[in-house]
Motif scaffolding. Structure first.
Motif, PDB file in Angstrom:
ATOM      1  N   ALA A 151     -31.122  62.407  25.378  1.00 41.12           N
ATOM      2  CA  ALA A 151     -32.615  61.916  25.435  1.00 41.12           C
ATOM      3  C   ALA A 151     -33.477  63.165  25.020  1.00 41.12           C
ATOM      4  CB  ALA A 151     -32.791  61.650  26.964  1.00 41.12           C
TER       5      ALA A 151
ATOM      6  N   ALA B 250     -41.513  61.579  20.047  1.00 44.62           N
ATOM      7  CA  ALA B 250     -41.934  60.242  20.582  1.00 44.62           C
ATOM      8  C   ALA B 250     -42.774  60.287  21.642  1.00 44.62           C
ATOM      9  CB  ALA B 250     -40.519  59.778  20.990  1.00 44.62           C
TER      10      ALA B 250
ATOM     11  N   LEU C 161     -24.992  51.392  27.490  1.00 44.86           N
ATOM     12  CA  LEU C 161     -25.833  50.772  26.478  1.00 44.86           C
ATOM     13  C   LEU C 161     -26.609  49.447  26.907  1.00 44.86           C
ATOM     14  CD1 LEU C 161     -26.327  50.259  23.416  1.00 44.86           C
ATOM     15  CD2 LEU C 161     -24.050  49.096  23.246  1.00 44.86           C
TER      16      LEU C 161
ATOM     17  N   GLY D 219     -29.319  50.246  29.155  1.00 39.12           N
ATOM     18  CA  GLY D 219     -30.877  50.470  28.409  1.00 39.12           C
ATOM     19  C   GLY D 219     -31.259  49.301  27.732  1.00 39.12           C
ATOM     20  N   ALA D 220     -30.384  48.256  27.413  1.00 39.89           N
ATOM     21  CA  ALA D 220     -30.839  47.269  26.828  1.00 39.89           C
ATOM     22  C   ALA D 220     -31.892  46.265  28.032  1.00 39.89           C
ATOM     23  CB  ALA D 220     -29.649  46.218  26.259  1.00 39.89           C
TER      24      ALA D 220
ATOM     25  N   TRP E 273     -35.105  47.937  28.270  1.00 37.51           N
ATOM     26  CA  TRP E 273     -35.966  47.619  27.189  1.00 37.51           C
ATOM     27  C   TRP E 273     -36.268  46.071  27.126  1.00 37.51           C
ATOM     28  CZ3 TRP E 273     -36.234  44.358  22.860  1.00 37.51           C
ATOM     29  CH2 TRP E 273     -37.079  44.841  21.822  1.00 37.51           C
TER      30      TRP E 273
ATOM     31  N   ARG F  58     -44.021  47.545  24.205  1.00 30.24           N
ATOM     32  CA  ARG F  58     -43.111  47.927  23.008  1.00 30.24           C
ATOM     33  C   ARG F  58     -43.016  49.610  23.277  1.00 30.24           C
ATOM     34  NH1 ARG F  58     -41.898  43.354  23.525  1.00 30.24           N
ATOM     35  NH2 ARG F  58     -41.527  41.840  21.767  1.00 30.24           N
TER      36      ARG F  58
ATOM     37  N   PRO G 195     -41.052  53.328  22.146  1.00 34.23           N
ATOM     38  CA  PRO G 195     -39.994  53.828  21.245  1.00 34.23           C
ATOM     39  C   PRO G 195     -38.734  53.903  21.927  1.00 34.23           C
ATOM     40  CG  PRO G 195     -41.987  55.085  20.859  1.00 34.23           C
ATOM     41  CD  PRO G 195     -42.383  54.057  21.988  1.00 34.23           C
ATOM     42  N   LEU G 196     -37.508  53.713  21.319  1.00 37.72           N
ATOM     43  CA  LEU G 196     -36.209  53.829  22.008  1.00 37.72           C
ATOM     44  C   LEU G 196     -36.098  55.139  22.547  1.00 37.72           C
ATOM     45  CD1 LEU G 196     -33.961  51.750  19.362  1.00 37.72           C
ATOM     46  CD2 LEU G 196     -34.637  51.208  21.521  1.00 37.72           C
ATOM     47  N   PRO G 197     -36.484  56.490  22.057  1.00 42.25           N
ATOM     48  CA  PRO G 197     -36.146  57.436  22.757  1.00 42.25           C
ATOM     49  C   PRO G 197     -36.840  57.514  24.130  1.00 42.25           C
ATOM     50  CG  PRO G 197     -36.426  58.040  20.293  1.00 42.25           C
ATOM     51  CD  PRO G 197     -36.934  56.739  20.633  1.00 42.25           C
TER      52      PRO G 197
ATOM     53  N   VAL H 135     -37.593  54.913  26.004  1.00 48.01           N
ATOM     54  CA  VAL H 135     -36.859  54.206  27.000  1.00 48.01           C
ATOM     55  C   VAL H 135     -35.584  54.538  27.238  1.00 48.01           C
ATOM     56  CG1 VAL H 135     -35.580  51.752  27.172  1.00 48.01           C
ATOM     57  CG2 VAL H 135     -37.538  52.031  25.817  1.00 48.01           C
ATOM     58  N   LEU H 136     -34.961  55.489  26.559  1.00 48.67           N
ATOM     59  CA  LEU H 136     -33.524  56.202  26.959  1.00 48.67           C
ATOM     60  C   LEU H 136     -34.085  57.267  27.960  1.00 48.67           C
ATOM     61  CD1 LEU H 136     -30.739  56.857  26.376  1.00 48.67           C
ATOM     62  CD2 LEU H 136     -31.333  58.293  24.454  1.00 48.67           C
TER      63      LEU H 136
END
Length: 353
Positions: free
Chosen positions: A151, A160, A256, A259-260, A263, A272, A274-276, A278-279
């Protein structure tokens, strides 16, 4: 188990209850302070509940499916840890143990005791269950120790969000990942490095003045940390060497889908990120579950996860709503669903009897 005095009566339960009560009070204090601090940062509890209440019926169903799918994938970790265990029974173990843990302070022991009764009723031995607990919990711990490095690295690469002292965070997460790799090596039969660290920690701890008798004076005293760790690891190497692939892909798939789920919970309230980011929030949430000083870490986990999101640039109210929605599935929903799974197991056991 607590130490006993010369009369054979245990004086540890009272002290144990006192420590548990103190930990619970600390947890409650952290939760209260965090709630007040969130309001000071501009988070609106009313608006957060409004965002969740106006989701409609489609989003809860979809999020519930993602949550259940994650639990189903996680059964691969459990079946790999206990040969002969079916995926259906693994799901029952997971849900029932979580239901108990989520309603009792430090309830992991009670959940494990319930799972032991289930497993022995299905024909497995106590030794098999002990190895199952060690391998499955250790593999979960390894993921929680390794993922912070992933992460932090992604946050730095993607720039991010505001991440002051990036090298310090990278160094701390690298140490955490190194600890995880030591656990993996120990599980696969190379336990010497981990045992040396445990022995060092044990020596440092035992140098403190303590009002306890030595093992020679008390034959019923618990073994030292090093001996206990070695005993826990005994026999796990053969199991892990055979099942490491199932353990790994099962845990990766579970992360995974977790995390989904996070999100999608944020997307449901039109956020919304950034994915980093959220991770990073997911990693914080998973790590904080280790500090279960309240039932299931309730309050403490949410506060820490929201703090990470706000620190990385999320709106305080959006972070509050998204994390509350996410925890409604991974924490709150496990209680009634796990209770139902336990009731069905008890019914089946009574019918079999």
């Amino acid at each position: 188990m607590g130490e006993t005095d010369s009369t054979g009566m245990s004086d540890a339960p009272a002290g144990g209850r006192g420590r548990r009560a103190a930990l619970l009070l600390v947890g409650v204090a952290i939760v209260v302070w965090s709630a007040m601090h969130l309001s000071a940062l501009g988070a609106s509890w009313t608006q957060a509940w409004h965002l969740i209440a106006n989701l409609g019926w489609r989003w809860p169903i979809f999020l519930g499916v993602v949550w259940l799918l994650g639990l189903v994938v996680h059964t691969s970790v459990l079946t790999a840890s206990l040969p002969g265990l079916s995926h259906r029974r693994a799901l029952t173990l997971n849900l029932s143990g979580s239901a108990v843990s989520n309603v009792l302070p430090l309830g992991g022991v009670a959940g494990t005791a319930l799972n032991l009764g289930m497993v022995r009723g299905w024909g497995h031995t106590g030794l098999e269950f002990a190895r199952f607990v060690v391998v499955s919990k250790a593999w979960d711990l390894v993921a929680k120790l390794v993922m912070p490095l992933v992460a932090v690295a992604l946050l730095l690469l993607a720039n991010a969000g505001p991440l002051g002292h990036g090298l310090l965070w990278l160094g701390c997460s690298a140490l955490s990942a190194g600890a995880g790799l030591l656990v993996v090596a120990a599980l696969m039969g190379r336990a010497a490095p981990l045992l040396r660290l445990v022995a060092l920690a044990e020596r440092l701890w035992t140098r403190r003045p303590r009002r306890t008798r030595s093992a020679a004076d008390d034959p019923d005293a618990s073994p030292g940390w090093t001996a206990a760790t070695a005993a826990l690891l005994d026999g796990t190497d053969r199991l892990v060497r055979r099942r490491w692939a199932e353990l790994s892909w099962g845990m990766a798939g579970y992360w995974l889908l977790q995390g989904a789920l996070l999100w999608f919970c944020l997307a449901a309230i039109h956020v919304r990120l950034p994915l980093p980011v959220v991770l990073a929030a997911l990693v914080a949430e998973r790590l904080l579950t280790l500090a279960a000083i309240t039932p299931g870490g309730a309050g403490v986990v949410e506060a820490g996860t929201i703090a990470v999101l706000i620190a990385l640039g999320a709106d305080p109210t959006d972070a509050l709503a998204g994390v509350l929605l996410y925890r409604a599935f991974v924490f709150v929903a496990e209680i009634p669903v796990g209770g139902l799974a336990t009731a069905l197991w008890l019914l089946g056991r009574r019918q079999a009897a």
